[in-house]
Structures are given as structure tokens and as C-alpha cells.
Design a protein around this motif. Structure first.
Motif, short mmCIF file in Angstrom:
data_model
loop_
_atom_site.label_atom_id
_atom_site.label_comp_id
_atom_site.label_asym_id
_atom_site.label_seq_id
_atom_site.Cartn_x
_atom_site.Cartn_y
_atom_site.Cartn_z
N ASN A 9 0.83 -1.21 0.00
CA ASN A 9 0.00 0.00 0.00
C ASN A 9 0.86 1.25 0.00
OD1 ASN A 9 -2.23 -1.52 -0.06
ND2 ASN A 9 -2.86 -1.15 2.06
N TRP A 12 2.00 1.99 -3.43
CA TRP A 12 0.93 2.59 -4.21
C TRP A 12 0.75 4.06 -3.84
CZ3 TRP A 12 -0.60 1.07 -8.60
CH2 TRP A 12 -0.65 -0.28 -8.92
N GLN A 13 0.93 4.36 -2.56
CA GLN A 13 0.81 5.77 -2.16
C GLN A 13 1.90 6.60 -2.81
OE1 GLN A 13 0.87 5.45 2.11
NE2 GLN A 13 -1.36 5.56 2.25
N ALA A 18 3.31 10.86 -6.91
CA ALA A 18 4.41 11.30 -7.79
C ALA A 18 4.01 12.55 -8.57
CB ALA A 18 4.76 10.19 -8.76
N ALA A 20 4.88 15.02 -11.74
CA ALA A 20 5.58 15.01 -13.03
C ALA A 20 6.50 16.21 -13.15
CB ALA A 20 4.57 15.02 -14.16
N LYS B 497 1.57 13.06 -11.57
CA LYS B 497 0.57 14.11 -11.82
C LYS B 497 1.28 15.45 -11.97
CE LYS B 497 -1.48 12.81 -8.19
NZ LYS B 497 -2.35 12.80 -7.01
N PRO B 593 -5.60 -0.93 -2.82
CA PRO B 593 -4.54 0.08 -2.77
C PRO B 593 -5.01 1.42 -3.32
CG PRO B 593 -3.75 -1.96 -3.74
CD PRO B 593 -5.22 -2.07 -3.63
N THR B 596 -6.14 3.84 -0.90
CA THR B 596 -5.12 4.41 -0.01
C THR B 596 -4.32 5.51 -0.70
OG1 THR B 596 -3.38 2.94 -0.71
CG2 THR B 596 -4.79 2.16 1.07
N MET B 597 -4.56 5.70 -1.99
CA MET B 597 -3.73 6.66 -2.71
C MET B 597 -4.16 8.09 -2.46
SD MET B 597 -3.31 4.74 -6.28
CE MET B 597 -2.85 6.24 -7.07
N ASP B 598 -3.17 8.94 -2.51
CA ASP B 598 -3.45 10.36 -2.38
C ASP B 598 -3.80 10.89 -3.78
OD1 ASP B 598 -3.53 13.01 -2.03
OD2 ASP B 598 -1.39 13.26 -1.54
#
Lengths: 113, 601
Positions: A9, A12-13, A18, A20, B497, B593, B596-598
Motif C-alpha cells: 500500500n 501505491w501511495q 508522484a 511530473a 501528476k 490500494p 489508499t492513494m493520495d
């Protein structure tokens, strides 16, 4: 295969967060092509569609205030191509330079990329 | 028992023999010296790669002098870079390099350097980024890119920056230019990495050293068993009990011994063990890789070709990476007056197109390439020979460190097994450090010391200049490592992003400045109808006009408009990326997952 076979997890966070970066050289080339191409086409269309006895592209030709030598003619289209590319390239480079600068200031912990 | 008659194996054998131990040396080939051998062809001698006898290790230097005595020549060193039909001094001398490049190219190099200083690449992950940030892209592409890619068989963008940082850390253009004006004689350690101007070399090439040791061993009653290929290493638990070798006639001979010194490539050593070691050890051994090397030797009907010992070929028009002129290493390498012999070195992979090519085709290629370069007239080449050297360099790839750790742990647990040498330790040692590992192993066997052979030469620095106080074994020859991207990094790049604030700010600068400049130019030019069209923008930008105050209004409101534009674009792009990523995750059948992502934009 499910995703969590590969990534935790936390990973994935990391992916989700990320940010660009822009490649200044690539942006400069793209904007240069766009700038030069658009001005060339805009001029060429007016030259091709010109009506005899009528002024050709009186508004667009005002660009010669900024681009000495430019006119709405075939030679002018090529001169516009060069000017458009130069201005576009500079704009693209400036855009990505400022963008990357702000990203680095706002996200100093992020890896550079 | 010593497996291998290269520098390491023969060093250990001679040290043990001199100490009263009776070594048995098995060498699978018909020659000794390994990669340090001298190949003879119709009386012409070819050195595989060029071996200067230079070391910072006094123990090794004394050993060399003791064996060959006055058979050593002290030779001047000249090596240059050949690029675009021009020679450049190596190591690079900035003024000379710029002069050789010509005014136009030197100007472009200067501009490229300036650009690198003003707008360096924000990231220094690979060799290209690291070097071009310091020297400019143009200089990098001339002096670093082509040769490095030829030698290592991978793109500079795939080579980690740490290799460049280690190899050329003391060299930067500003420092180099400064050093031309300011003497720094007092600070040896600070000097830009330079290579020695003279070196020792055996009269008949490096192989002479090892042929002499072979003869000394024979005279002392311990002849090297030539043509004996060690095929089975018999194990009894964590001890080696014997080695079975197959000779040239196919006879299998079992040799028993108390201690076993191996210079075999670790992969082959592990594969030869009977019974086999644990699966994880076998897997680690199988993952080790090597880079190979071939030399096309040409005999040329001309005596003075060029003054260099060797030339680095930076042209991408040819495949050859380096050219050796053996007569300049030692005049005794040439049997006939009026002739020369050169070695064209190709860095290859065993089994690839060049490696598998027929000898006659490779000789033709060599003639053609030297002719293309303008160094030699193909018509002057009277003969040729091809020498292939498998496993010339151990490869340091992304997995080798873990594999080597596993192998080291296992091999160290085999009490009477002593691994030495370049491939025996899978370390890119020069001849001197390979020999030192063998000397240490011999001392361990004789009970004189308890050296950790694996620790020899682990310092992450390699300088060829001899520091006056250097007496130890230092300086590993570094090998570039491939930049490896983890899947996370790849996905980070793919799904990164845009920062809406940053894109907004960037657009604000471009729009605001653009409108300001457009207005200011018209204001400066003046005239009765100046700016009638541009001033129509006040339909959208209240208060704007083609005047100086209007220019500043345009600057501010253009920036505001630009910011909103950029911000909206970033949010829109991010939304699309997020949707795409969420679909991908659903396809991977794992929605968890994603939650849980921002995903804020």
C-alpha cells in the motif's frame, strides 16, 4: 496477478503522489513546432485564399510590429515559421523551467525527475 | 592444487614452491598467463588488451622485478583519442582539445558548457546526465559517449552516475582551466587524475613474465600441467578433496590435495562441484555475467604507423574501440624490420555477431575500419589473426552484489578452498591486485597470516598515479552499473501528476510576460494607430490599454489568466490520469490500494 502481489500500500501511495516534471528541451521543441507551424499555416491559408484587389491578411500582417520582415505572403509565411518557432521555443522552455522550479520548491522531498 | 595458470594461479604456485610446498598447477589451455598472455603469430607478438606493469603495491612490484630482472623495458607512454580524423591528448588537455576541435566546434562546445552551467539537468541519475552537467552535452558526446558505450555494451543513459562520479570525480572543466594558470604542485591528492608517462614492460610482452614463472616451476620440479581442464571439484561436506581434470587426450586424472586454489570463474567452479552446492548458491553462480573481448591482430608492411602505444577510437562510424601498436610497447614484439603489428580491440559478448564471425571476415573488417579511420592503408596489411578472450571482464550488473554475497558466504565456508584472481573473485582487478590475492592465499596456506582475500582492493577509487605514501593494495578498477528502475519508479513516471500550482505559475509567467512585452513593444514604437487591435483585449481584461500603465495591467491580469489556465489544465490532466490508473487497478483486481492513494489534485 493481483496488484498487491507486487506493491505494498505504501508503494501505491508513492505512485499516487508522484509529481511530473517537464523536460525543458522537449517542451521547447514542441512549442517551437507549434508556434512555427501555426503561424506558417495561418499565413499560408490567407495567401491561398487571397482575392484579387483586396488586401491580404491586414490583421495578421500587424505581427510585423513584433517580427520585422514578416508579411502575409509566401516568403512571409517562411519568415513567420522561423519567428514562430523561436518565440514558441522560448515560451516552451520558460514554461517548463518555471514549472520545474516551482515543483522543486513546493516538493523538496520528492525525487528529481 | 591450483586450478588456473594465469597471473594469480602462477603467483600462488611460485610463492608456495619457493616456500617448500609442492604445488600442482592445472591449466586447461596450451598457454599460460590467461588474459595477460602474449599471443605469438608467425613471430609477431600480440598483447591481449595492453598490460602496463605498473602498481602501487610494492610487494607485487618487487615480485615482478625478482622474476624478470633486466628483461623489463622502461617505455614511454603515449595514448590519444581519435575523433573526427583528429587526435586529442589523453588524458584530456582542455586548451589542446579545444584547439583540435576547431573554432566552430569549440564555440559550440563552449555554448553547450554554458548551457549546462546555466540550466543543468535537474537529475543526475545516469552517466550522461552527470557528465553533461559538468562538461556540457557536446563535449560529453565527443569524449565520453561513444567509447563508453562500445566498451560496456550499454547506453550511457543506462549507466549509473555513481560510476562517473568515482571515475572522473577530480576532473572538471573549471578546475582544469584553472590548473593551467595556477600551479598546484604541492597537493598531489588534489591533482586531476593523470596517468603515468612511463611504464615497465617485459621485452616480449606480458606473457614473458608468466612463461618465465612456468619455466621456473618446471625447473624446480613442479611443471604446470598444460591442457588439463578441471571438470569436477569433489566435495566432502565443506571441504574439497580432489579435482578431476581431463587432459588433451580425453584421459580423466584425479588429483588429491590438502588445499585448493581456484582461479576458475566462480560460475564454473560452482557448477563443477560434486555433489552440487545448495540451490540458492547454484542460482547465484548462474546469475553472474561476463563481458568478452576480441583482438584482430594485423601485420602491416610499414614500420612507423603512429607514435601511440594505443589509441582510443571515439568515432561511431566503426566498431573498433581501441587500437594497440605493439611495436611501441616493445620493439621486440616485431620480428621483422620495416613492419608493424597492431591489435584492433572489439568489446563483445560471447556468441554475438562479432564474436561468432569468421576470422577472415573479422580481419577484413579490421582492415576496412583502419582504412576508414585513415590510420592505415588497407593495402599495407599483409596478414592477420583473431584472438578471442572469453570472460575478459566480470560484469557488475544489478544483481551481482547479492549473488556475490551469497557465493562468498558459501565459498568461505569451504575451509580448504581459496578463490583468487579476477574471475576467481568476480572482481575487476588489474593484474597486480589479482596477484596480490594469490600472494595472500599462499601466506594463509603457509600459516604466515590470516588475510581475508575477498577484502583486497575494495576501496572505491582507482587512480593510476602513484602517491608517494601508497604501499597497500588500494584502488578497485570500477565497472559501471546499469541504472535499474524499480516497478514503482516506472509507475511513478507513468502516472505522475502535474502540480496545478506549478503549472499555473509557469503559465502565469509566460502569459503575463508575453502580454507585457507585446504591449511594451507597441508603446515604444508609437504611431497614430498603434495598438488598435491589441487594445481590443480590454473586452476581456478590464483596464487594459496599449500604454505603459496598460502594459502593467496586462502583466498582472495576463498572469492571473495564465495561472487559472495552467491550474485548470493540470487538474484536468490529473483527473484523466487518475481515472486511467483506477481502471488499471480494477483490471488488476485489487481496488484496495487505490483507496489508499493520495488522489488530490
Amino acid at each position: 496477478m493481483s496488484a498487491d502481489d507486487s506493491f505494498t500500500n505504501k508503494e501505491w501511495q508513492v505512485i499516487g503522489r508522484a509529481i511530473a516534471r517537464l523536460r525543458a528541451s522537449v517542451m521547447a521543441v514542441v512549442f517551437a513546432m507549434l508556434g512555427g507551424g501555426v503561424l506558417f499555416l495561418a499565413t499560408a491559408v490567407l495567401v491561398v485564399n487571397a482575392t484579387e484587389g483586396m488586401p491580404v491578411g491586414p490583421t495578421l500582417s500587424l505581427l510585423n510590429n513584433y517580427f520585422p520582415g514578416y508579411s502575409v505572403t509566401w516568403p512571409g509565411a517562411f519568415i513567420g515559421l522561423v519567428y514562430g518557432a523561436i518565440v514558441g521555443g522560448a515560451a516552451g522552455y520558460l514554461l517548463s523551467y518555471v514549472y520545474n522550479l516551482v515543483v522543486e520548491t513546493r516538493h523538496p522531498h520528492m525525487k528529481k525527475g | 592444487m591450483i586450478v588456473g595458470g594465469g597471473p594469480a594461479g602462477l603467483t600462488a604456485a611460485w610463492d608456495l614452491a619457493r616456500a617448500g610446498v609442492a604445488p600442482i598447477v592445472l591449466e586447461k589451455d596450451s598457454y599460460v598467463g590467461g588474459i595477460s598472455r602474449t599471443v605469438q603469430y608467425k613471430g609477431y607478438r600480440f598483447d591481449i588488451g595492453g598490460h602496463r606493469f605498473f602498481t602501487k603495491v610494492d610487494q607485487v612490484n618487487d615480485w615482478w622485478m625478482d622474476v624478470l630482472k633486466d628483461e623489463f623495458l622502461l617505455r614511454p607512454r603515449l595514448s590519444r583519442i581519435f575523433y573526427n580524423d583528429v587526435f586529442f591528448d589523453y588524458p584530456l588537455k582542455p586548451v589542446s582539445a579545444l584547439r583540435s576541435l576547431g573554432i566552430i566546434e569549440a564555440g559550440l562546445v563552449g555554448m553547450s558548457y554554458l548551457k549546462a552551467q546555466l540550466f543543468p539537468h535537474p537529475e543526475e541519475a545516469n552517466l550522461e546526465q552527470w557528465v553533461s552537467n559538468r562538461f556540457g552535452y557536446r563535449l560529453y558526446s565527443i569524449f565520453f559517449k561513444t567509447y563508453t558505450e562500445k566498451v560496456w555494451g550499454m547506453k550511457c543513459t543506462e549507466i549509473g552516475a555513481d560510476w562517473a562520479a568515482q571515475r572522473i570525480k577530480n576532473l572538471d572543466l573549471k578546475a582544469a582551466v584553472k590548473s593551467m594558470f595556477i600551479s598546484n604542485r604541492g597537493s598531489k591528492k588534489q591533482q586531476i587524475t593523470t596517468l603515468i608517462e612511463q611504464f615497465h614492460y617485459p621485452k616480449f610482452g606480458p606473457g614473458q613474465m608468466w612463461e618465465k614463472v612456468r619455466d621456473l616451476l618446471g625447473e624446480s620440479g613442479h611443471p604446470v600441467q598444460m591442457g588439463h581442464d578441471a571438470q569436477v571439484i569433489h566435495m566432502d561436506g565443506r571441504r574439497v578433496v580432489a579435482v578431476t581434470a581431463v587432459d588433451r587426450d580425453g584421459n580423466r586424472v584425479r588429483h588429491e590435495g590438502e588445499h585448493f586454489i581456484s582461479t576458475m570463474p566462480i560460475r564454473e567452479l560452482i557448477q563443477a562441484m560434486d555433489p552440487p552446492p545448495p540451490p540458492e548458491v547454484l542460482a547465484a553462480a548462474n546469475s553472474l555475467r561476463y563481458r568478452d573481448f576480441l583482438t584482430v591482430g594485423l601485420v602491416v608492411n610499414k614500420d612507423k604507423l603512429f607514435p601511440d602505444n594505443w589509441i582510443y577510437i571515439h568515432s561511431d562510424k566503426v566498431k573498433v574501440g581501441r587500437i594497440q601498436n605493439f611495436g611501441n610497447w616493445s620493439p621486440f614484439m616485431i620480428p621483422e624490420e620495416g613492419r608493424s603489428c597492431i591489435g584492433l580491440e572489439y568489446f563483445v559478448q560471447e556468441g554475438d555477431e562479432l564474436w561468432s564471425a569468421k576470422d577472415e571476415d573479422l580481419i577484413e573488417l579490421g582492415k576496412k575500419e583502419t582504412d576508414t579511420l585513415g590510420l592505415i592503408n588497407a593495402a599495407d596489411v599483409v596478414d592477420g589473426v583473431v584472438i578471442r578472450q572469453p570472460k575478459a571482464y566480470p560484469v557488475y550488473d544489478g544483481v551481482y552484489k547479492d549473488s556475490l554475497a551469497t557465493l562468498k558466504e558459501y565459498l568461505q565456508s569451504v575451509g580448504n578452498l581459496h578463490c583468487v584472481g579476477r574471475n576467481g573473485l568476480h572482481r575487476y582487478n588489474n593484474q597486480d591486485h589479482s596477484m596480490l590475492t594469490a600472494m595472500y592465499a599462499a601466506e594463509n596456506i603457509l600459516g604466515k597470516a590470516k588475510h581475508d582475500v575477498w577484502e583486497v582492493n575494495l576501496e572505491e577509487e582507482y587512480h593510476e598515479e602513484k602517491a608517494t605514501d601508497a604501499k597497500g593494495a588500494t584502488g578497485e578498477r570500477l565497472v559501471p552499473q546499469r541504472v535499474t528502475l524499480s516497478p514503482v519508479q516506472v509507475l511513478e513516471d507513468a502516472f505522475a501528476k502535474y502540480d496545478p500550482v506549478a503549472l499555473g505559475a509557469a503559465m502565469a509567467v509566460v502569459f503575463g510576460l508575453g502580454l507585457f512585452l507585446a504591449t511594451a513593444i507597441l508603446v515604444v514604437k508609437g504611431g497614430p494607430h498603434m495598438g488598435t487591435h491589441l487594445s481590443l483585449l480590454n473586452n476581456y481584461i478590464p483596464g487594459y490599454s496599449v500604454t505603459w500603465p496598460g502594459a502593467f495591467v496586462g502583466l498582472i491580469l495576463g498572469a492571473v489568466g495564465g495561472f487559472l489556465n495552467g491550474w485548470t489544465m493540470a487538474v484536468a490532466i490529473n483527473a484523466v490520469v487518475t481515472i486511467h490508473l483506477s481502471r488499471l487497478l480494477k483490471r488488476l483486481d485489487n481496488p484496495a490500494p487505490y483507496e489508499t492513494m493520495d488522489l488530490e489534485v
